[in-house]
Enzyme design. Sequence first.
Site, PDB file in Angstrom:
ATOM      1  N   HIS A  67      95.774  44.516 -42.351  1.00 35.35           N
ATOM      2  CA  HIS A  67      94.829  43.712 -41.553  1.00 35.35           C
ATOM      3  C   HIS A  67      95.239  42.237 -41.563  1.00 35.35           C
ATOM      4  O   HIS A  67      94.849  41.470 -42.434  1.00 35.35           O
ATOM      5  CB  HIS A  67      93.407  43.882 -42.085  1.00 35.35           C
ATOM      6  N   LEU A  70      98.276  37.500 -36.732  1.00 35.46           N
ATOM      7  CA  LEU A  70      99.335  36.557 -36.396  1.00 35.46           C
ATOM      8  C   LEU A  70      98.840  35.999 -35.066  1.00 35.46           C
ATOM      9  O   LEU A  70      98.171  36.698 -34.335  1.00 35.46           O
ATOM     10  CB  LEU A  70     100.670  37.292 -36.255  1.00 35.46           C
ATOM     11  N   ASP A 159      89.505  44.561 -33.203  1.00 34.35           N
ATOM     12  CA  ASP A 159      89.116  43.683 -34.314  1.00 34.35           C
ATOM     13  C   ASP A 159      88.963  42.219 -33.893  1.00 34.35           C
ATOM     14  O   ASP A 159      89.713  41.704 -33.077  1.00 34.35           O
ATOM     15  CB  ASP A 159      90.128  43.757 -35.461  1.00 34.35           C
ATOM     16  N   ASP A 312      92.787  40.548 -44.116  1.00 36.50           N
ATOM     17  CA  ASP A 312      92.180  39.925 -42.923  1.00 36.50           C
ATOM     18  C   ASP A 312      92.673  38.479 -42.791  1.00 36.50           C
ATOM     19  O   ASP A 312      91.901  37.567 -42.461  1.00 36.50           O
ATOM     20  CB  ASP A 312      90.646  39.985 -42.976  1.00 36.50           C
ATOM     21  N   HIS A 316      93.562  29.489 -39.170  1.00 35.91           N
ATOM     22  CA  HIS A 316      92.916  28.568 -38.234  1.00 35.91           C
ATOM     23  C   HIS A 316      93.373  27.154 -38.562  1.00 35.91           C
ATOM     24  O   HIS A 316      93.695  26.847 -39.714  1.00 35.91           O
ATOM     25  CB  HIS A 316      91.392  28.646 -38.351  1.00 35.91           C
TER      26      HIS A 316
HETATM   27  O1  DOR Z   1      86.795  36.125 -39.945  1.00 38.44           O
HETATM   28  C1  DOR Z   1      87.406  36.710 -39.081  1.00 38.44           C
HETATM   29  N1  DOR Z   1      88.398  36.126 -38.390  1.00 38.44           N
HETATM   30  N2  DOR Z   1      87.054  37.961 -38.786  1.00 38.44           N
HETATM   31  C2  DOR Z   1      87.580  38.618 -37.755  1.00 38.44           C
HETATM   32  O2  DOR Z   1      87.258  39.748 -37.565  1.00 38.44           O
HETATM   33  C3  DOR Z   1      88.535  37.934 -36.827  1.00 38.44           C
HETATM   34  C4  DOR Z   1      89.260  36.881 -37.548  1.00 38.44           C
HETATM   35  C5  DOR Z   1      90.048  35.991 -36.632  1.00 38.44           C
HETATM   36  O3  DOR Z   1      90.738  36.506 -35.745  1.00 38.44           O
HETATM   37  O4  DOR Z   1      90.019  34.785 -36.815  1.00 38.44           O
END
Ligand code: DOR
Length: 435
Positions: A67, A70, A159, A312, A316
Amino acid sequence: KEPGGSLVSLLLKNALVVDPSQDLEEKAAILVEAGRVARIGRIAARKSWDVIDLPGCIACPGLIDMHVHLREPGREDKETVSSGARAAAAGGFSSLMCMPNTDPVNDNEAVTRFVIDRGRRTRAANVHPAGAVTKGQLGKDLAEIGEMVKAGVVAISDDGHPVENDQIMRRALEYSKIFDIPVVDHCENRELAAGGCMNEGATSTRLGLPGMSRLAEEMDVVRDLILSRETGGRVHIAHLSTRESLHWIREAKKQGIAVTCEVTPHHFLISDEKVATYDTNYKMHPPLREQADVEAMREGLADGSIDCIATDHAPHTTLEKDTTFEDAAPGIVGLETAVPLVWTFLVRPGLIGVRRMVELMSVNPDRILRLGRGTLKPGSVADVTVIDPDRAWTVDVQRFKSKSRNSPFDGWELRGRAVLTLVGGRVVHRLPAGR
Ligand code: DOR
């Protein structure tokens, strides 16, 4: 080195080899030849071989993170396939599955081929894309699943978003069955989540932040279990976070329903009380839950009801995090901190054994995605992770290989690190001694 740099025979010696796929846990040497595991056992080194001495370390099948986000194509400022693959290697992951919520969305064979091609070029980790369930991840029409499977996706998932429409989820499971791939679902019933930015409960009330009900996850999990029962399609529940969801998954497994699930390090380590700091690195979807949920996740990891640990990894920019809790982008990076967190908080205190760790982080994700890795059996591709259990590390996000820095674990003092990662017999990560 021979051309390509990979074909020199390599002997990893003196590590404890832990490979649940062949019921192996013994101090032995691993001989890698032509990118594959040639032999494991007592092996005398030859002059022409490269030798890496690993006393006190654990060598296991290469770890697989199923999970990962990218951000290529579309948000290369946050992460590219190449930077993400390098972060994976540095964290001890030889393979990863990347989610389709890119821009454009990976809902067709062209994007799938693009990501695979980028992955091959990095040569840092095996990059396996997941395709979208619905076109544009908009929840309206099924994507071209067959074409994406032909092009190389190993799962389908919307997702980042739930598959809201029950009929579409049903059809997705039917199709996925034909191709023997799992549908990976982000369970978050939209009405019940009600646009919340953290877990709904005592803490959200105290902080005056809009809450996301735990029922949002449970409701979709139960729906998915029923649809999996009816269709026979394999459903994999992404980033499990509540004790109720875990309860239903346990029950479903008893009934023989084809369900598997994963938990992230943050969901088995941190509770929603941390949100009181308003640090946006505690914002993610699903949100951090209550302490009782954190403990339930640990129990599920220990007793075998949870199949995998996945990060996950959600990069960002600082700009997207440096704002109010409500407005901040959800998610944290995880590839480079997972192994030390698992080692420090699960393995060292004895909650799980090393063998179970390797099941959770290699053997099981491999089985779910049918990658044909997750083993060190002679003849298999030499994807190997070596962990030094005593290596101390203070997390410093500025030193991440990832392009992003959004981690709540900055400054944490951890023990246990991946010191060596091999992909196809090639060294893609090696931590210098003593650092
Ligand atoms: O916290 C998250 N960020 N949960 C997700 O399901 C998507 C992910 C993202 O793509 O930033």
